[in-house]
Design a protein around this motif. Sequence first.
Motif, PDB file in Angstrom:
ATOM      1  N   UNK A 200       2.385  15.443  45.582  1.00  0.00           N
ATOM      2  CA  UNK A 200       2.821  16.207  44.491  1.00  0.00           C
ATOM      3  C   UNK A 200       3.448  17.311  45.286  1.00  0.00           C
ATOM      4  N   UNK A 201       2.673  18.205  45.977  1.00  0.00           N
ATOM      5  CA  UNK A 201       2.969  19.270  46.315  1.00  0.00           C
ATOM      6  C   UNK A 201       4.490  19.643  47.191  1.00  0.00           C
ATOM      7  N   UNK A 202       4.490  17.865  48.139  1.00  0.00           N
ATOM      8  CA  UNK A 202       6.459  18.257  48.217  1.00  0.00           C
ATOM      9  C   UNK A 202       7.251  18.593  47.087  1.00  0.00           C
ATOM     10  N   UNK A 203       7.213  17.789  46.149  1.00  0.00           N
ATOM     11  CA  UNK A 203       7.821  18.353  45.336  1.00  0.00           C
ATOM     12  C   UNK A 203       8.177  19.844  44.956  1.00  0.00           C
ATOM     13  N   UNK A 204       7.383  20.631  45.253  1.00  0.00           N
ATOM     14  CA  UNK A 204       7.751  21.732  45.419  1.00  0.00           C
ATOM     15  C   UNK A 204       8.931  22.892  45.916  1.00  0.00           C
ATOM     16  N   UNK A 205       9.110  21.809  47.556  1.00  0.00           N
ATOM     17  CA  UNK A 205       9.985  22.824  48.272  1.00  0.00           C
ATOM     18  C   UNK A 205      10.747  22.652  48.051  1.00  0.00           C
ATOM     19  N   UNK A 206      11.275  24.323  47.577  1.00  0.00           N
ATOM     20  CA  UNK A 206      12.281  24.479  47.312  1.00  0.00           C
ATOM     21  C   UNK A 206      13.460  23.189  48.379  1.00  0.00           C
ATOM     22  N   UNK A 207      14.720  22.604  46.887  1.00  0.00           N
ATOM     23  CA  UNK A 207      15.741  22.023  48.182  1.00  0.00           C
ATOM     24  C   UNK A 207      15.114  20.329  48.243  1.00  0.00           C
TER      25      UNK A 207
END
Length: 236
Positions: free
Chosen positions: A99-106
Amino acid sequence: MIYIRSFLYMLGMWLFTPIFTTLALFTFPLPRRTRYILITGWARSMLWWLRVTCGLRYRVLGRENIPTQPCVILCKHQSAWETLALQQIFPPQVWVLKRELLFIPFFGWGLAMASPIAINRAAGREALKQLVAKGKERLKQGFFVVIFPEGTRVAPGTTGKYHIGGAWLAAQTKTPVVPVAHNAGEYWGKNSFLKRPGTITLSIGKPIDTNGIKADELNQRVEAWIEKEMLLLDRK
């Protein structure tokens, strides 16, 4: 020239991704499959740009093995390349990812619009329950489910631990599994800036019927096929 070409590719990606992601956010009210079709335009564009700037192409073996009905795709993970190419090769799909990948801008924001199955890997058995619940839902919606059983990208010639999540989902939902092998890491390595010209080979195995097969055995069969196929890719 490899450095220059790789820089041109990255420059194009840096310029195009924020613009595309901003547009992708406006697809939120649309049905999931419609959103997917629009959002995967980014992956198709990046594959085209990769071919133009870096001379990196690919060929597919076993395309006839792709089922007409949704299945679980268990794929070798060596490069960022397969995260693009699978979207062009297979029918509409969702990804199982941390789920951490969803926090990467853009990038992460656009990824969230593609209906991924985002899980907390540290949750143990709860993560497996979440994977099965959301995976069953996505399969019913007509999506293929893509999982990298090794969990992270591995260097060519090496094998990571094949985690049971993908096999568990397939066994619990009685969904066929399609194993996928490729040698993208030889041209675009893990976290590598350089993209070397050439032709990546991706091989799709025959669907594995999961009826009557336990998750452990299924996981072993997938690993055996993928790792054996990895040794044969350069000869095909």
